[in-house]
Design a protein around this motif. Structure first.
Motif, PDB file in Angstrom:
ATOM      1  N   GLY B 181       0.818  -1.211   0.000  1.00 58.52           N
ATOM      2  CA  GLY B 181       0.000   0.000   0.000  1.00 58.52           C
ATOM      3  C   GLY B 181       0.857   1.269   0.000  1.00 58.52           C
ATOM      4  O   GLY B 181       0.596   2.221  -0.746  1.00 58.52           O
ATOM      5  N   ALA B 182       1.917   1.250   0.819  1.00 60.56           N
ATOM      6  CA  ALA B 182       2.799   2.425   0.892  1.00 60.56           C
ATOM      7  C   ALA B 182       3.464   2.666  -0.461  1.00 60.56           C
ATOM      8  O   ALA B 182       3.568   3.800  -0.935  1.00 60.56           O
ATOM      9  CB  ALA B 182       3.852   2.201   1.980  1.00 60.56           C
ATOM     10  N   GLY B 183       3.913   1.575  -1.100  1.00 63.49           N
ATOM     11  CA  GLY B 183       4.590   1.717  -2.387  1.00 63.49           C
ATOM     12  C   GLY B 183       3.644   2.079  -3.504  1.00 63.49           C
ATOM     13  O   GLY B 183       3.951   2.926  -4.354  1.00 63.49           O
ATOM     14  N   SER B 184       2.473   1.462  -3.499  1.00 59.44           N
ATOM     15  CA  SER B 184       1.569   1.695  -4.626  1.00 59.44           C
ATOM     16  C   SER B 184       0.968   3.101  -4.563  1.00 59.44           C
ATOM     17  O   SER B 184       0.558   3.649  -5.584  1.00 59.44           O
ATOM     18  CB  SER B 184       0.475   0.623  -4.693  1.00 59.44           C
ATOM     19  OG  SER B 184      -0.360   0.700  -3.579  1.00 59.44           O
ATOM     20  N   ARG B 185       0.981   3.699  -3.377  1.00 56.98           N
ATOM     21  CA  ARG B 185       0.543   5.101  -3.274  1.00 56.98           C
ATOM     22  C   ARG B 185       1.462   5.993  -4.116  1.00 56.98           C
ATOM     23  O   ARG B 185       1.009   6.893  -4.827  1.00 56.98           O
ATOM     24  CB  ARG B 185       0.582   5.514  -1.792  1.00 56.98           C
ATOM     25  CG  ARG B 185       0.151   6.944  -1.536  1.00 56.98           C
ATOM     26  CD  ARG B 185       0.002   7.208  -0.038  1.00 56.98           C
ATOM     27  NE  ARG B 185       0.005   8.642   0.198  1.00 56.98           N
ATOM     28  CZ  ARG B 185       1.094   9.346   0.528  1.00 56.98           C
ATOM     29  NH1 ARG B 185       2.247   8.736   0.684  1.00 56.98           N
ATOM     30  NH2 ARG B 185       1.012  10.658   0.696  1.00 56.98           N
ATOM     31  N   ILE B 186       2.769   5.736  -4.044  1.00 53.84           N
ATOM     32  CA  ILE B 186       3.725   6.483  -4.863  1.00 53.84           C
ATOM     33  C   ILE B 186       3.443   6.228  -6.348  1.00 53.84           C
ATOM     34  O   ILE B 186       3.422   7.147  -7.164  1.00 53.84           O
ATOM     35  CB  ILE B 186       5.174   6.040  -4.537  1.00 53.84           C
ATOM     36  CG1 ILE B 186       5.505   6.229  -3.057  1.00 53.84           C
ATOM     37  CG2 ILE B 186       6.167   6.761  -5.453  1.00 53.84           C
ATOM     38  CD1 ILE B 186       5.829   7.629  -2.648  1.00 53.84           C
ATOM     39  N   ARG B 187       3.229   4.961  -6.690  1.00 54.20           N
ATOM     40  CA  ARG B 187       3.030   4.606  -8.092  1.00 54.20           C
ATOM     41  C   ARG B 187       1.737   5.198  -8.659  1.00 54.20           C
ATOM     42  O   ARG B 187       1.708   5.675  -9.800  1.00 54.20           O
ATOM     43  CB  ARG B 187       2.983   3.076  -8.248  1.00 54.20           C
ATOM     44  CG  ARG B 187       2.963   2.619  -9.695  1.00 54.20           C
ATOM     45  CD  ARG B 187       2.595   1.143  -9.797  1.00 54.20           C
ATOM     46  NE  ARG B 187       1.187   0.938  -9.530  1.00 54.20           N
ATOM     47  CZ  ARG B 187       0.672  -0.102  -8.891  1.00 54.20           C
ATOM     48  NH1 ARG B 187       1.445  -1.059  -8.433  1.00 54.20           N
ATOM     49  NH2 ARG B 187      -0.638  -0.194  -8.696  1.00 54.20           N
ATOM     50  N   THR B 188       0.674   5.191  -7.862  1.00 55.28           N
ATOM     51  CA  THR B 188      -0.597   5.659  -8.410  1.00 55.28           C
ATOM     52  C   THR B 188      -0.697   7.181  -8.412  1.00 55.28           C
ATOM     53  O   THR B 188      -1.248   7.764  -9.343  1.00 55.28           O
ATOM     54  CB  THR B 188      -1.788   5.064  -7.624  1.00 55.28           C
ATOM     55  OG1 THR B 188      -1.606   5.343  -6.228  1.00 55.28           O
ATOM     56  CG2 THR B 188      -1.894   3.570  -7.835  1.00 55.28           C
ATOM     57  N   GLN B 189      -0.114   7.843  -7.390  1.00 57.87           N
ATOM     58  CA  GLN B 189      -0.298   9.296  -7.280  1.00 57.87           C
ATOM     59  C   GLN B 189       0.910  10.107  -7.757  1.00 57.87           C
ATOM     60  O   GLN B 189       0.763  11.264  -8.154  1.00 57.87           O
ATOM     61  CB  GLN B 189      -0.608   9.670  -5.827  1.00 57.87           C
ATOM     62  CG  GLN B 189      -1.886   9.002  -5.303  1.00 57.87           C
ATOM     63  CD  GLN B 189      -2.121   9.299  -3.822  1.00 57.87           C
ATOM     64  OE1 GLN B 189      -1.690  10.327  -3.317  1.00 57.87           O
ATOM     65  NE2 GLN B 189      -2.816   8.406  -3.133  1.00 57.87           N
ATOM     66  N   GLY B 190       2.091   9.503  -7.671  1.00 65.90           N
ATOM     67  CA  GLY B 190       3.316  10.243  -7.974  1.00 65.90           C
ATOM     68  C   GLY B 190       3.358  10.809  -9.386  1.00 65.90           C
ATOM     69  O   GLY B 190       3.609  12.012  -9.582  1.00 65.90           O
ATOM     70  N   PRO B 191       3.135   9.968 -10.397  1.00 67.18           N
ATOM     71  CA  PRO B 191       3.212  10.491 -11.767  1.00 67.18           C
ATOM     72  C   PRO B 191       2.214  11.640 -12.018  1.00 67.18           C
ATOM     73  O   PRO B 191       2.531  12.620 -12.708  1.00 67.18           O
ATOM     74  CB  PRO B 191       2.897   9.259 -12.615  1.00 67.18           C
ATOM     75  CG  PRO B 191       3.458   8.123 -11.801  1.00 67.18           C
ATOM     76  CD  PRO B 191       3.094   8.494 -10.384  1.00 67.18           C
ATOM     77  N   ARG B 192       1.027  11.535 -11.421  1.00 66.83           N
ATOM     78  CA  ARG B 192       0.039  12.605 -11.607  1.00 66.83           C
ATOM     79  C   ARG B 192       0.528  13.921 -11.002  1.00 66.83           C
ATOM     80  O   ARG B 192       0.404  14.981 -11.614  1.00 66.83           O
ATOM     81  CB  ARG B 192      -1.287  12.184 -10.972  1.00 66.83           C
ATOM     82  CG  ARG B 192      -2.377  13.208 -11.129  1.00 66.83           C
ATOM     83  CD  ARG B 192      -3.702  12.646 -10.687  1.00 66.83           C
ATOM     84  NE  ARG B 192      -4.748  13.666 -10.715  1.00 66.83           N
ATOM     85  CZ  ARG B 192      -6.037  13.366 -10.602  1.00 66.83           C
ATOM     86  NH1 ARG B 192      -6.426  12.117 -10.456  1.00 66.83           N
ATOM     87  NH2 ARG B 192      -6.951  14.321 -10.632  1.00 66.83           N
TER      88      ARG B 192
END
Lengths: 476, 476
Positions: B181-192
């Protein structure tokens, strides 16, 4: 002792070098000096920094590549900076260049309309090429040379897959080398045998552990005139094709476009740390500078090269000068031709009696436990002080074997030069070896320090031994 | 008990189905029946064979692909063959197609002439495209959203790299979900976020364990109009760029050519095993049928689908018919849109009171220890017989949480439907998840049997409970 002298002097360069001579004329293999060497190596980041330079700045360095040339220059410069006497020995090397590589299973029993299965693979060094648009052929799965031979005429026009699993359990039991040997025999000889039987291409299951769908490249023994396309598939894809094959016939579409270019100019980097009263005698300490193209060759053989370079850095820092010359060599072309080792042997074959011993590290930077040595059984006892000096870092094991040489110093050993290699934990080495994953992050800085301690202590010890270590029995 | 009946009958189809009704009218959750279910599942290879069909014959099945459609057909056919009532629920799904993907660091401090460093990466689902010839831009390395925001105007025109390591130690402690969850938060929100600040492209360090230089894909939350190129780089390549960045400025040449095509037609596969006296009430047991395109989705979520399919196979073999209808669902589009789960919820939102419970398995086929359930605390005690039945296979743990739903049944849970998932060892799951290495060989046939035993026992138990399980508190 050394440090006391140091404080009282360092006045002039002349005085300093006189002191050095004086220091190294003292009992060279005394426990205090061996202890200083070990402790200095265990406290230095220098070798790891060189490994970082080699892997991060140069990166992959397959023979003939721009990276290989950059590596020659980088290592030469670092050795010159330490004050070593650097020579570049010219070596003509194979120049094989990877091209496009892809494959998919396009026909199999139970295939839904429009579906194909991707196969992850990488060309083997020396592989021939398919047509640019690829080739399509039936796949024959075999598990041994005997099984292939029994297939007879069926092989003609087919793609042969050797589905032989790497024996990781054997590697875990401390037998990584033999486990790799069994697998690499398939990789080096299998494609040639398939070519002789008329196969359209040959695939081998990757030789190495760790199943993360990564392919392990490596050299294969194809010959001109029968240079068929040859690749390593991942363990997963070998298993997939085996399972599909159990359901019925399958066809693979394979594209490999490597090129074999004319031989290129390259070099062995030779850096001498001159001896004192026996300067004409040489102790080689070495690793190979070339790597495969898929990764930065951190373990294969960056740690070997950095470990050997660290020998001179350690001796320089302690201002130690051995009786015999310590010769650091960064060999070129271990991976796909061993041309560097062969060229050195050719150039030195009338000076073999001056080659006291040779060391090569080429099984990765895993934890070192000691040494393997091809000395005569009578000589083992003389290494007791070295074992004692390395016991505190857990590296006091001394194993005698008839063969102990890495590939590059193999010709020297076969001609009688006693050879050595660090005895390391290689259980994980073949998980990264020849894959894209052989990168700096896999190397433990602590183990590399131990590696330098072992390589330096051994080099120093050999370069100062009073005993004549003698010649080993010829092994071929 | 069942087997005694079976011997004396099996004379006519009519008689057999009368018997079935008779059998299931007996105390449904008696220990003997639960034991039969567990033992039958533990002795069946059927689910593993279906998983092999799904992964070997269909393979990857990203929404909108030919593989996804083949999977719908394969699973429907297998369910129909068992006699389940199969419905295909239409779902419009995103249709994103991976293109070329490659990158190399072309400028960095200390770069030898002519040398570049390859970067291994894979586009994130929903990524935009670079020009066909790629783009070159400076790389900015950050470790958090805050650090990115602090970079301000510097971000404009740059390639942002989020270098945040996956917490494998947390996963090893049994907290794989939160680590992800911590990692996928970066993946889902970071690029945006990077896109909003004017970045030319965004890279994230792969979210997952196991460092064999494999990139982990996944969905990212870019929006139309700001759909910049976005990719996951391997852990190794993130570390490389961070190290190079510490030496000085670097530039990356990046080529990503994915396409976002018009939404495609697809389906949820719904297979009912009809109930008896409470046939209008439903217990869902499910996994998601789509996978990422890089691999065959064996763990994500082949084991979930095969585990759910195995529920009907087990009940059919034992000729067991539950009071409530057991509804196996193979969801479409969990990975990049959750359109299947949303469509089901929309179509059933006026029948939620008839949805007794929902189960989804989507954390891989690692060893199951029991269940996670979003029932009310008062209900826990009623599950004692189920725990007792599964204790012999080590799967008797029952953990109550406020949220227990997988992504597809999330809308049902949020509307009050009690939700369940198997509690599994997921310590290694995120090593393979969303990578090319998520293949059949990673699934243990034994653990998949345990998985079917758990899924079937739970489904049967829920479908026959006398107690009204009640509604869970709304979580949003």
């Amino acid at each position: 002792m050394k440090s006391v002298f140091k404080k009282s002097l360092s006045l002039t360069v002349l005085a300093s070098s006189l002191l050095s001579l004086g220091a190294s004329a003292a009992p060279a293999n005394d426990p205090a000096t061996l202890g200083q060497i070990r402790d200095s190596a265990m406290n230095s980041d220098w070798a790891y920094e060189r490994l970082a330079d080699l892997t991060d700045l140069v990166g992959p360095r397959l023979s003939g590549s721009v990276g290989a040339q950059a590596a020659v220059e980088q290592v030469s410069a670092a050795m010159r900076k330490l004050g070593a006497k650097v020579t570049l020995q010219p070596v003509k090397v194979p120049h094989w260049v990877r091209g496009e590589e892809k494959a998919e299973v396009v026909e199999y029993a139970g295939r839904p309309n429009g579906v194909t299965q991707k196969v992850v693979l990488t060309a083997l060094g020396g592989s021939g090429a398919t047509p640019a648009a690829g080739l399509t052929a039936p796949v024959i799965v075999v598990h041994s040379f005997e099984e292939l031979k029994a297939k007879g005429a069926q092989v003609k026009g087919s793609i042969v897959l050797f589905d032989v699993a790497f024996d990781q359990e054997m590697a875990d039991r401390g037998q990584a080398g033999p486990a790799y040997g069994a697998g690499s025999r398939i990789r080096t000889q299998g494609p040639r045998l398939a070519a002789e039987m008329g196969a359209a291409a040959a695939l081998v299951r990757s030789v190495g552990g760790a199943n993360y769908r990564i392919a392990h490249t490596g050299a294969t023994g194809l010959v001109d005139g029968a240079r068929i396309p040859a690749a390593a598939v991942t363990a997963e894809d070998a298993m997939l094709m085996s399972r599909l094959s159990a359901r019925g016939p399958l066809k693979l579409h394979l594209t490999l476009t490597p090129q074999t270019l004319p031989d290129a100019d390259s070099f062995n980097v030779i850096a001498d740390w001159p001896g004192t009263d026996k300067a004409d005698e040489v102790v080689i300490v070495s690793g190979h500078l070339d790597s495969w193209d898929l990764a930065t060759g951190a373990h294969d053989d960056g740690t070997g090269v950095a470990g050997a370079m660290g020998v001179i850095e350690t001796l320089k820092k302690l201002d130690l000068h051995p009786r015999r010359t310590i010769r650091v060599i960064a060999w070129m072309n271990e991976e796909n031709g061993t041309r560097g080792g062969k060229a050195y042997f050719e150039a030195n074959k009338d000076k073999l009696d001056k080659h006291f011993a040779a060391i090569e590290s080429d099984e990765g930077g895993g934890r070192p436990f000691g040494f393997i040595a091809s000395v005569t059984p009578q000589m083992v006892k003389y290494f007791a002080p070295l074992k004692t000096a390395l016991d505190p870092i857990g590296a006091g094991v001394f194993q005698r074997h008839d063969q102990a040489a890495g590939a590059d110093i193999g010709p020297l050993e076969r001609a009688g030069v006693p050879s050595f290699q660090p005895l390391v934990d290689a259980s994980f080495y073949f998980s990264y070896h020849h894959t894209p994953a052989d990168t700096l992050d896999k190397v433990s800085p602590l183990e590399l320090k131990r590696h330098v301690a072992v390589m330096t202590s051994l080099s120093w010890f050999l370069a100062n031994m009073d005993e004549n270590i003698g010649r080993v029995a010829k092994t071929d």
